[in-house]
Design a protein around this motif. Structure first.
Motif, mmCIF file in Angstrom:
data_model
loop_
_atom_site.group_PDB
_atom_site.id
_atom_site.type_symbol
_atom_site.label_atom_id
_atom_site.label_comp_id
_atom_site.label_asym_id
_atom_site.label_seq_id
_atom_site.Cartn_x
_atom_site.Cartn_y
_atom_site.Cartn_z
ATOM 1 N N ARG A 1 -7.518 -0.124 -2.334
ATOM 2 C CA ARG A 1 -6.927 -1.462 -2.347
ATOM 3 C C ARG A 1 -7.946 -2.508 -1.899
ATOM 4 O O ARG A 1 -8.012 -3.606 -2.458
ATOM 5 N N ASP B 1 -6.262 5.319 0.110
ATOM 6 C CA ASP B 1 -5.529 4.251 -0.576
ATOM 7 C C ASP B 1 -5.927 2.874 -0.059
ATOM 8 O O ASP B 1 -6.022 1.912 -0.830
ATOM 9 N N ARG C 1 -4.770 -5.960 -10.612
ATOM 10 C CA ARG C 1 -5.468 -4.858 -9.940
ATOM 11 C C ARG C 1 -5.793 -3.740 -10.925
ATOM 12 O O ARG C 1 -6.876 -3.156 -10.883
ATOM 13 N N PRO D 1 0.830 -1.214 0.000
ATOM 14 C CA PRO D 1 0.000 0.000 0.000
ATOM 15 C C PRO D 1 0.860 1.259 0.000
ATOM 16 O O PRO D 1 1.970 1.277 0.538
ATOM 17 N N GLN E 1 -10.222 -3.134 -4.863
ATOM 18 C CA GLN E 1 -9.537 -3.866 -5.931
ATOM 19 C C GLN E 1 -9.410 -5.348 -5.582
ATOM 20 O O GLN E 1 -9.685 -6.222 -6.416
ATOM 21 N N ASP E 2 -8.990 -5.639 -4.358
ATOM 22 C CA ASP E 2 -8.813 -7.034 -3.965
ATOM 23 C C ASP E 2 -10.152 -7.770 -3.914
ATOM 24 O O ASP E 2 -10.221 -8.969 -4.214
#
Length: 250
Positions: A186, A182, A160, A90, A189-190
């Motif tokens: 993330r 952020d 991603r 990250p 996206q995951d």
């Protein structure tokens, strides 16, 4: 494919040594403080230079990996590899961290103590390589691993971006806390990559609740309007996949 060590660390080390030496050679007012700074710069440069000159080799081939770096000097056969993941930690304060290559050993195989976790399933992993240590670009490393490691290798960087590729958010005074934004990106996206409808629903709910409650502000952060736009687009992407899941189920 043999990866070549980056020259950046050596250059920085030499700059520290030469800069410190120049401070010692040319005296001026405040000699004691100047001397302390100079000696510190030289010491830091020498340590960095010694580290940069330590043996290094990283090869990717048909039989496996050849690794020669501090803490690990061995050949790793593909049969010993459970998974290889090209990942990016990250961001920190809005700045991207260099990508890293993680290895999950095959069951019953011990290579070295685990120092990381598989970013998606949490299995113990080894940090084999940080890509700012080599001259090759992540795409070149990914291509070689795709060729030789086959389905053991996952390029999470590319996956991603394919799932949701956020733009670079502008930074200014009194913006959203960058680490918080952020982490939410993330998380989404995951969830998109997981293939799990419940994970996508949970991620969507977390982002919506965070936005509704108001994201924390910082003296220096992401511009709120652009950050809200990106998070709204991520929520929409998560919702679209949930709709697709329901249509597939029926």
């Amino acid at each position: 494919m043999e990866l070549r060590r980056s020259r950046g660390a050596r250059v920085l080390a030499l700059v520290c040594v030469l800069g410190g030496a120049l401070l010692l050679v040319y005296p001026s007012d405040g000699a004691l403080l100047r001397t302390i700074i100079a000696v510190g710069a030289i010491a830091l440069g020498v340590v960095a230079l010694l580290s940069a000159l330590r043996p290094f080799r990283f090869g990717i081939g048909a039989d496996g990996l050849t690794v020669r770096r501090p803490g690990l000097r061995r050949d790793i056969r593909w049969a010993e590899v459970g998974a290889l993941v090209l990942d990016e930690p990250p961001r920190r304060d809005g700045h991207p961290e260099p990508p890293r290559l993680l290895l999950v050993p095959a069951p019953g195989v011990t290579i070295e103590p685990a120092t990381a976790r598989h970013p998606l399933d949490g299995r113990p992993a080894i940090e084999l390589l940080v890509l700012d240590q080599v001259r090759e670009q992540p795409e070149q490393v990914s291509a070689a691993l795709t060729r030789y490691a086959g389905d053991r290798f996952v390029d999470l960087l590319a996956q991603r971006r394919a799932a949701f590729d956020p733009p670079d958010l502008p930074v200014g005074l009194r913006g959203y806390q960058m680490d918080r934004v952020d982490r939410l990106i993330r998380r989404g996206q995951d969830a998109l990559l997981s293939g799990d409808p419940s994970a996508r629903q949970a991620a969507r709910g977390e982002i919506e609740r965070a936005s509704a409650a108001g994201l924390p502000l910082a003296q220096r952060g992401y511009h709120p309007l652009q950050a809200d736009t990106v998070l709204d687009a991520l929520v929409a992407a998560l919702a679209d996949q949930q709709t697709t899941d329901r249509e597939t189920a029926t």
